[in-house]
Design a protein around this motif. Structure first.
Motif, PDB file in Angstrom:
ATOM      1  N   HIS A 108       0.795  -1.216   0.096  1.00  0.00           N
ATOM      2  CA  HIS A 108      -0.011  -0.131   0.164  1.00  0.00           C
ATOM      3  C   HIS A 108       0.853   1.310   0.097  1.00  0.00           C
ATOM      4  N   PRO A 109       0.314   2.579  -0.421  1.00  0.00           N
ATOM      5  CA  PRO A 109       1.223   3.411  -0.969  1.00  0.00           C
ATOM      6  C   PRO A 109       1.818   3.991   0.652  1.00  0.00           C
ATOM      7  N   THR A 110       0.924   4.014   1.565  1.00  0.00           N
ATOM      8  CA  THR A 110       1.232   4.687   2.864  1.00  0.00           C
ATOM      9  C   THR A 110       1.998   3.613   3.754  1.00  0.00           C
ATOM     10  N   VAL A 111       2.148   2.345   3.240  1.00  0.00           N
ATOM     11  CA  VAL A 111       3.007   1.308   3.911  1.00  0.00           C
ATOM     12  C   VAL A 111       4.495   1.775   3.672  1.00  0.00           C
ATOM     13  N   ILE A 112       4.736   1.815   2.284  1.00  0.00           N
ATOM     14  CA  ILE A 112       5.858   2.114   1.627  1.00  0.00           C
ATOM     15  C   ILE A 112       6.290   3.342   2.165  1.00  0.00           C
ATOM     16  N   ALA A 113       5.550   4.340   2.163  1.00  0.00           N
ATOM     17  CA  ALA A 113       5.923   5.902   2.852  1.00  0.00           C
ATOM     18  C   ALA A 113       6.625   5.581   4.292  1.00  0.00           C
ATOM     19  N   GLY A 114       5.434   4.842   4.910  1.00  0.00           N
ATOM     20  CA  GLY A 114       6.004   4.541   6.449  1.00  0.00           C
ATOM     21  C   GLY A 114       7.315   3.646   6.550  1.00  0.00           C
ATOM     22  N   LEU A 115       7.725   2.838   5.791  1.00  0.00           N
ATOM     23  CA  LEU A 115       8.608   1.728   5.902  1.00  0.00           C
ATOM     24  C   LEU A 115      10.072   2.240   5.283  1.00  0.00           C
ATOM     25  N   ALA A 116       9.916   3.028   4.084  1.00  0.00           N
ATOM     26  CA  ALA A 116      11.078   3.117   3.098  1.00  0.00           C
ATOM     27  C   ALA A 116      11.786   4.399   3.660  1.00  0.00           C
ATOM     28  N   THR A 117      13.201   4.414   3.396  1.00  0.00           N
ATOM     29  CA  THR A 117      14.055   5.425   3.836  1.00  0.00           C
ATOM     30  C   THR A 117      14.715   6.063   2.529  1.00  0.00           C
ATOM     31  N   LEU A 143      10.887   5.771  -2.190  1.00  0.00           N
ATOM     32  CA  LEU A 143       9.754   6.708  -1.816  1.00  0.00           C
ATOM     33  C   LEU A 143       9.281   7.610  -2.981  1.00  0.00           C
ATOM     34  N   GLN A 144       9.991   7.696  -4.158  1.00  0.00           N
ATOM     35  CA  GLN A 144       9.354   8.463  -5.120  1.00  0.00           C
ATOM     36  C   GLN A 144       8.317   7.921  -5.792  1.00  0.00           C
ATOM     37  N   HIS A 145       8.449   6.266  -5.381  1.00  0.00           N
ATOM     38  CA  HIS A 145       7.298   5.485  -6.167  1.00  0.00           C
ATOM     39  C   HIS A 145       6.122   5.323  -4.995  1.00  0.00           C
ATOM     40  N   ALA A 146       6.001   5.777  -4.020  1.00  0.00           N
ATOM     41  CA  ALA A 146       5.295   5.243  -3.021  1.00  0.00           C
ATOM     42  C   ALA A 146       3.724   5.652  -3.376  1.00  0.00           C
TER      43      ALA A 146
END
Ligand code: PLP
Length: 412
Positions: free
Chosen positions: A200-209, A214-217
């Motif tokens: 999910h976009p928000t999960v990627i945003a929450g987990l990735a650094t 992040l640019q594809h979240a």
């Protein structure tokens, strides 16, 4: 110094042991990391999703070759096609039914992006050797450990051996009635890139650094949905080793008894390997008795022993309505590979990105092709507790009965 732990003595139950009993409170991903020793784990919707996430993480795409095996469940190779890469097949070692490292060496090309060995039937592939090979070529090893989530090599758990590892919970050594799976890695970059395959976009945003991730979240990476199911696999993880050890005792008993029966070769286990025995597979020698493997299995099934020709028939009692599929042989001989036109206009096999379009022929993988006609296997539910040595003896009795009456099968 006192013997009492309170006064500086050794603890009766060490911390590693106590960690286990607290897994239930921690969530499956943390528990998987503690169980395997891997640094990162992401639960996904299936073992197939774990493979696709791993291939995506490794950057496999159009025109890239992924070196894998044709002696496997369809999902291994299906995952390669799903990222539009080209499967190239190495043959298998006839003893372990896993990737033949020497053949893998011959089949690496400048286009090879990843090596995807399979821990078939629960026996780990030769991962240390394949990791060394991958290092020479600067590529990634993705271990399909869907059938081997409780296996080990030299005391190291599967999940902590390759660059990336895929687990499945669908009828596997760690099981969930809802299916599901996970990918594991020690590499933060691969962990984060794997999220782009279907989180999910928000999960990627929450987990990735990683800014590149992040640019594809905002699109959830590819926009696919591989969100986790089967988190009740946790209950199974808690006693996965107990059940695997019981299965190993049952299988060792079978091996001891079956090795005395002419025409049958029990499975080989590489030294240092802990086999998860998702299946217990034997080789049948049709020349010894003058009876084919298929006829022998028919007779065994009639005795009440469920023996499958796993690769030939894809004969898996998946659901009440399922029927054996006459798959006709290892994966490279199946229709998609003969037609080489999965998505139309030849993709992914013959599209402009592919430098050396592959050809898949009978005779390419002599060991895989021969084993398809000779092996038979018993599946995990018939090997795991509550089945015990008395049940294994019944299997041995049935096999002995069929072999004692083998001449009657010839006449039929
Ligand atoms: C070797 C192998 N790889 C991958 C998979 C795919 O797992 P799942 O069914 O959870 O998608 C399986 C499942 O049977 C398997 O046996």
């Amino acid at each position: 110094m006192s013997e009492l732990a309170l006064l500086g003595g050794p603890k009766t139950i060490d911390d590693a042991h106590n960690l286990r009993s607290s897994w239930a409170q921690k969530g499956l991903e943390k528990a998987l990391c503690e169980y395997t020793g891997a640094r990162y784990a992401r639960c996904v919707s299936s073992g197939t999703a774990a493979l696709v996430s791993s291939l995506f993480a490794a950057g496999c795409g159009p025109g890239d070759e992924v070196l894998t095996v044709a002696y496997t469940w369809v999902a291994t190779v299906g995952a390669v096609l799903r990222v539009n890469a080209v499967p190239v097949f190495a043959d298998i070692d006839p003893r372990t039914f896993t990737m033949d490292v020497e053949d893998a060496k011959r089949k690496i090309t400048p286009q090879t992006k990843a090596i995807l060995p399979v821990d078939f039937y629960g026996h780990p592939a030769a991962i240390p050797e394949l990791m060394a090979l991958a290092e020479q070529h600067g590529i990634v090893v993705i271990e399909d450990a869907c059938q081997a989530s409780t296996a080990e090599v030299r005391g190291v758990k599967v999940g902590n051996l390759a660059h990336m590892t895929a687990f499945s919970w669908s009828g596997k050594p760690i099981y969930s009635s809802a299916g599901g799976g996970a990918y594991l890695t020690n590499n933060r970059r691969l962990f984060e890139r794997g999220l782009l395959a279907g989180q999910h976009p928000t999960v990627i945003a929450g987990l990735a650094t990683d800014p590149e991730v992040l640019q594809h979240a905002s699109m959830g990476g590819t926009g696919d949905n591989m969100r986790a199911v089967g988190l009740d696999a946790m209950a199974q993880l808690l006693d996965a080793d107990v059940r695997t050890d019981a299965r190993i005792r049952n299988c060792d008993y079978l091996t001891e008894k079956l090795s005395e029966i002419p025409g049958i070769t029990p499975p080989f286990v590489r030294p240092g390997v802990k086999h998860a025995y998702h299946y217990y597979n034997c080789l049948w020698d049709p020349k010894v008795h003058g009876v084919s493997r298929d006829r022998f299995c028919q007779a065994l099934n009639a005795e009440g022993v469920y023996a499958v020709a796993y690769v030939k028939d894809a004969n898996y009692r998946f659901a009440p309505e399922s029927k054996p599929v006459q798959a006709g042989g290892p994966i490279h001989l199946r229709t998609i590979f003969q037609e080489r036109n999965l998505y139309g206009r030849g993709c992914p096999f013959l599209c402009p990105h592919v430098k050396n379009p592959p050809v898949y022929r009978r005779g390419d993988l002599p060991v895989s092709e021969e084993m398809t006609e000779r092996e038979f296997a018993f599946s995990q539910p018939h090997l795991s507790p509550p089945c015990d040595l008395r049940d294994m003896q019944l299997v041995v009795d049935a096999i002995e009965k069929v072999v004692d009456h083998i001449d009657e099968l010839k006449e039929a």
